[in-house]
Each structure stands twice: as C-alpha cells, then as structure tokens.
Motif scaffolding. Structure first.
Motif, PDB file in Angstrom:
ATOM      1  N   ASP A 175      -5.738   1.499   9.256  1.00 18.66           N
ATOM      2  CA  ASP A 175      -6.209   1.534   7.870  1.00 18.66           C
ATOM      3  C   ASP A 175      -5.823   0.261   7.124  1.00 18.66           C
ATOM      4  O   ASP A 175      -6.602  -0.263   6.317  1.00 18.66           O
ATOM      5  CB  ASP A 175      -5.618   2.746   7.147  1.00 18.66           C
ATOM      6  N   ARG A 222       0.825  -1.196   0.000  1.00 18.70           N
ATOM      7  CA  ARG A 222       0.000   0.000   0.000  1.00 18.70           C
ATOM      8  C   ARG A 222       0.871   1.262   0.000  1.00 18.70           C
ATOM      9  O   ARG A 222       1.957   1.266   0.585  1.00 18.70           O
ATOM     10  CB  ARG A 222      -0.927   0.008   1.225  1.00 18.70           C
ATOM     11  N   LEU A 272     -11.428   5.650  14.473  1.00 21.88           N
ATOM     12  CA  LEU A 272     -10.833   4.580  13.680  1.00 21.88           C
ATOM     13  C   LEU A 272     -10.119   3.554  14.554  1.00 21.88           C
ATOM     14  O   LEU A 272     -10.240   2.342  14.349  1.00 21.88           O
ATOM     15  CB  LEU A 272      -9.847   5.178  12.675  1.00 21.88           C
ATOM     16  N   PHE A 303      -8.190  -2.684   7.973  1.00 17.02           N
ATOM     17  CA  PHE A 303      -9.468  -2.584   7.267  1.00 17.02           C
ATOM     18  C   PHE A 303      -9.301  -2.905   5.792  1.00 17.02           C
ATOM     19  O   PHE A 303     -10.151  -3.560   5.175  1.00 17.02           O
ATOM     20  CB  PHE A 303     -10.072  -1.193   7.463  1.00 17.02           C
ATOM     21  N   ALA A 304      -8.215  -2.447   5.193  1.00 21.01           N
ATOM     22  CA  ALA A 304      -7.970  -2.732   3.786  1.00 21.01           C
ATOM     23  C   ALA A 304      -7.799  -4.229   3.558  1.00 21.01           C
ATOM     24  O   ALA A 304      -8.312  -4.784   2.578  1.00 21.01           O
ATOM     25  CB  ALA A 304      -6.731  -1.976   3.304  1.00 21.01           C
ATOM     26  N   LEU A 353     -12.898  -3.939   4.107  1.00 16.40           N
ATOM     27  CA  LEU A 353     -13.967  -3.246   4.807  1.00 16.40           C
ATOM     28  C   LEU A 353     -13.655  -1.754   4.869  1.00 16.40           C
ATOM     29  O   LEU A 353     -12.491  -1.348   4.770  1.00 16.40           O
ATOM     30  CB  LEU A 353     -14.129  -3.787   6.229  1.00 16.40           C
ATOM     31  N   THR A 354     -14.693  -0.960   5.052  1.00 16.61           N
ATOM     32  CA  THR A 354     -14.529   0.479   5.200  1.00 16.61           C
ATOM     33  C   THR A 354     -14.971   0.880   6.601  1.00 16.61           C
ATOM     34  O   THR A 354     -16.115   0.569   6.996  1.00 16.61           O
ATOM     35  CB  THR A 354     -15.381   1.239   4.167  1.00 16.61           C
ATOM     36  N   PRO A 355     -14.116   1.517   7.366  1.00 16.45           N
ATOM     37  CA  PRO A 355     -14.522   1.930   8.719  1.00 16.45           C
ATOM     38  C   PRO A 355     -15.605   2.999   8.676  1.00 16.45           C
ATOM     39  O   PRO A 355     -15.731   3.734   7.698  1.00 16.45           O
ATOM     40  CB  PRO A 355     -13.226   2.464   9.336  1.00 16.45           C
ATOM     41  N   ASP A 356     -16.365   3.077   9.750  1.00 18.26           N
ATOM     42  CA  ASP A 356     -17.408   4.090   9.878  1.00 18.26           C
ATOM     43  C   ASP A 356     -16.744   5.437  10.159  1.00 18.26           C
ATOM     44  O   ASP A 356     -16.092   5.604  11.199  1.00 18.26           O
ATOM     45  CB  ASP A 356     -18.348   3.716  11.024  1.00 18.26           C
ATOM     46  N   PRO A 357     -16.887   6.411   9.257  1.00 22.24           N
ATOM     47  CA  PRO A 357     -16.204   7.699   9.471  1.00 22.24           C
ATOM     48  C   PRO A 357     -16.723   8.469  10.681  1.00 22.24           C
ATOM     49  O   PRO A 357     -16.061   9.396  11.145  1.00 22.24           O
ATOM     50  CB  PRO A 357     -16.471   8.461   8.169  1.00 22.24           C
TER      51      PRO A 357
END
Length: 401
Positions: free
Chosen positions: A277, A260, A293, A280-281, A285-289
């Motif tokens: 990050d 990355r 985090l 999650f990658a 998945l995408t974290p809840d903004p």
C-alpha cells in the motif's frame, strides 16, 4: 576427543536427522565428522533412521575425496509428510511437506466468506485434511503460519488486524479442535499434533535452514507480503521470540513520525511506510481491487518510468532507516529481505545499502550483508518446520501411533 562408539541411540538420532534434513550431511562421512563420532556409531545411527523410513543409505559409496569413499545419505522419497498451512491477508495456502524443506504442490485458495476465527481455521483444517486423505504417504502433523503476533506457550493471537479477531483469541486451542474434527484419512498419525506461529518467524527459520540464511549466526529477516511488515531473528539456529513469543515486531518501528497512519494507531511505522500500500501511495496510484495487491506491487517495484522510480526510492529510503535502526540494536551478521522488500532490494541495491550504512553506527566499515531471500513460499516451508520439530528432536516418535 572423539566420543566412543557405545550405544548412544536416541540421543544422536535427532541431531543426525537435523543435519541430513538441512543438507549439512550428504554422506555418512560428513555425518561422522559433524557428530564427532566413530564410523561405527554413524553407521548405527543412519541404520536406525533408515529403519524408521526417514532416510535412505546408498550402498554405492560416494568418492571424489581423500580417504575411504563414503555412503550417500538422502531423505526417503516415500517417507512421511506433514501439512504446512499459512493464512495471508487475502488468502490461504496449504501443502504437504516432506523433510528437507520440500513442499509437494502447494495450493493457494481464496479466503472463505466468513473470516471469524473458528470458520477460517476450520477452512484451513479441512483443506489440509483433504491433502492428507489424498496422499499415499503417512501424515504426522500440521503447522500453521499466521500474519499476526502469537504468544508462547499458550498460542493466542494478538493484534489480528487483518481479520478483526479479538485480541487474545486462543488460536492454538481452536485450531487443534478443528484438526481433531477433520477427516485426515487412515494414514494419518492417530495422535495428530498441531502448532501455530507467526509467519515472519517461520519464514526466517526456513531461510536459516534451507535458504539465504544458511551459515549465519545472527540472521535478521524483514519481509512485506500482502500487507504490513514482519521481522524475525535467528540466533545460533534458534528463533529469538522473547519472553512471550512477541519479540521482533519490527513493523511497528517508527521511520517517519509524520508518515502514513498505521493500523496500530501510530504514524510512520515501517509497517505502513514500506508495504505494498505504501508503494502505491508513494506513486500516487490506486491498485486494481480486482487483482492481488502483492502482485501489482511487485510489478510497480520493477517498473522503469520516472514516477515508479521515485516511489521506489521513497520507500527504499524508509526501509533503509528501519534496517539501520534494527542493525544498531541487534548487530546481525546477515539481513535477508523477502516479499516486496526483495523487489525493492533488486530495484535499488546501492541506494538501500547506502542508506543503511549512513545511518548505522558502524558505517560502511561495518556494513552488514543485505541479501535476497531464496526459499519460495518461505512461510509455508517454515510452517512445515514447525510441524516437523517434534520428530527432528526425537525421530523415534515417527513410529508412535
């Protein structure tokens, strides 16, 4: 040969206070042995520290061992404090801190709307000053932990990627000016010192003095907090910071050349392969903004579904590669993991140890212990250590205005 008892005064006060501060001298007998002095000299030293309001000497002796019972030594419950502060990628923490690594009710605040150096440092100074004004205890100074490299001795910030500060921002000078303008209240020391340092360095200092690093001679700490990865090395009780304070930027060790992208411009840095990050990658998945985090990443590391386990294994493998490379270069006698890395260690301890052993020059026969951090809010505790340092060196400075 035991040193004679004559007046050693000021020269022994600092070493004595450091031993009591780190829990290595709970009694006057233990202090006598650690300093290698006579009982009379140890009594004079503890008497002076008590007169300065830093410790208490219990007149009821502690028994339980051979020989003469010894007086208990403790840090003064109403003694002076310092302000500890830490800037995170997504917030600010401040606390008053007593000796012994004790934080007094830390506050965790959101970042101010403006995060340019002056306004962010002003917000930190004002938050700390508010704590000082509200305390009954005398406040002696402030230490600040920053999430970026800090040069020594001038205290400039380099690669402040979280906030986009210009490289070379004179953070120490700017912070000192904001502290000078803040209302610290009548009980604060008139000449109020401030100091700044990198947060990973300070966390390692806290762990070495008060946590999982006690007793180690070559302690390597690796951590991932809100974003990115930091590291620090403590050798024989002293931080190794290099020629300009920039050593141990472990986050930019490459562990996957095709990995990355990292904010530094390279790819596959430990920084971008083993932080929240990255986890999650790996799990796609995408974290809840709307949620922090770091907390979400910790929950993901503890999850038991197959996708989460595969993501943990992926990130643990890259963390293991990085730790093995560092062990090959530094040969530490202990590795302490904190932040998200502590949760990764708990989720896959055998896998992480196996990767490190496989890639380390000494293999399993020379396996270095990898242990979880013990100090809560270690960056704050380390910032307190930074603020206490002048008084640990010279306790009589407490009496100065």
């Amino acid at each position: 040969m035991r040193r004679p008892a004559p007046d050693r005064g000021r020269t022994l006060l600092g070493p004595a206070l450091q031993l009591i501060h780190t829990g290595q001298a709970p009694t006057r007998s233990a202090l006598t042995g650690a300093l290698d002095v006579t009982r009379a000299t140890a009594g004079a030293v503890t008497g002076e520290l008590e007169a300065l309001g830093l410790i208490t000497v219990d007149s009821r002796p502690a028994g339980g061992g051979r020989g003469r019972p010894s007086h208990r030594l403790a840090l003064a419950e109403d003694g002076p404090v310092v302000i500890a502060a830490q800037i995170h990628a997504d917030g600010v923490s401040v606390s008053l801190a007593a000796l012994g690594g004790q934080l007094l009710e830390p506050l965790h605040l959101p970042l101010p709307a403006a995060t340019d150096p002056v306004r962010l440092l002003r917000a930190v100074a004002e938050a700390g000053a508010g704590l000082a004004r509200g305390s009954r205890r005398r406040c002696l100074g402030i230490g600040l932990a920053l999430p970026n490299p800090v040069t020594e001795p001038d205290g400039t910030a380099l690669a402040a990627l979280h906030f986009g500060w210009p490289s070379g921002t004179p953070v120490a000078d700017l912070f000192a000016e904001e502290i000078r303008k803040a209302d610290l209240g009548p009980k604060a020391r008139t000449a109020f010192p401030s100091a700044i340092a990198n947060d990973a360095n300070l966390a390692a200092l806290a762990e070495h003095r008060h946590g999982a690093g006690r007793g180690s001679r070559h302690l390597l700490l690796v951590t991932s907090g809100h974003r990115g990865v930091g590291g620090a090395l403590v050798i024989d009780g002293r931080l190794h910071t290099g020629s300009a304070g920039l050593a141990l930027e472990v986050g930019h060790l490459t562990v996957d050349p095709q990995g990355r992208p990292c904010p530094c411009g390279n790819r596959g840095c430990l920084n971008s392969e083993t932080d929240p990050d990255a986890l999650f990658a790996a799990a796609a998945l995408t974290p809840d903004p709307a949620l922090p985090l770091f907390g979400q990443a910790r929950e993901l590391a503890r999850a038991t579904d197959p996708a989460a386990r595969a993501a943990v294994d992926h990130v643990v493998d890259r963390l293991g590669l990085g730790l093995a490379g560092l062990a090959n270069i530094l040969n530490p006698d202990r590795i302490v993991l904190s932040g998200l890395h502590l949760d990764l260690l708990a989720a896959a301890p055998e896998r992480l140890a196996a990767v490190v052993a496989e890639r380390c020059l000494w293999g399993r026969s020379g396996r270095v212990p990898i242990v979880p951090a013990q100090v809560r809010h270690a960056g704050l505790v380390g910032a307190a250590e930074l603020a206490w340092e002048p008084y640990l060196v010279d306790p009589q400075a407490v009496a100065e205005v």
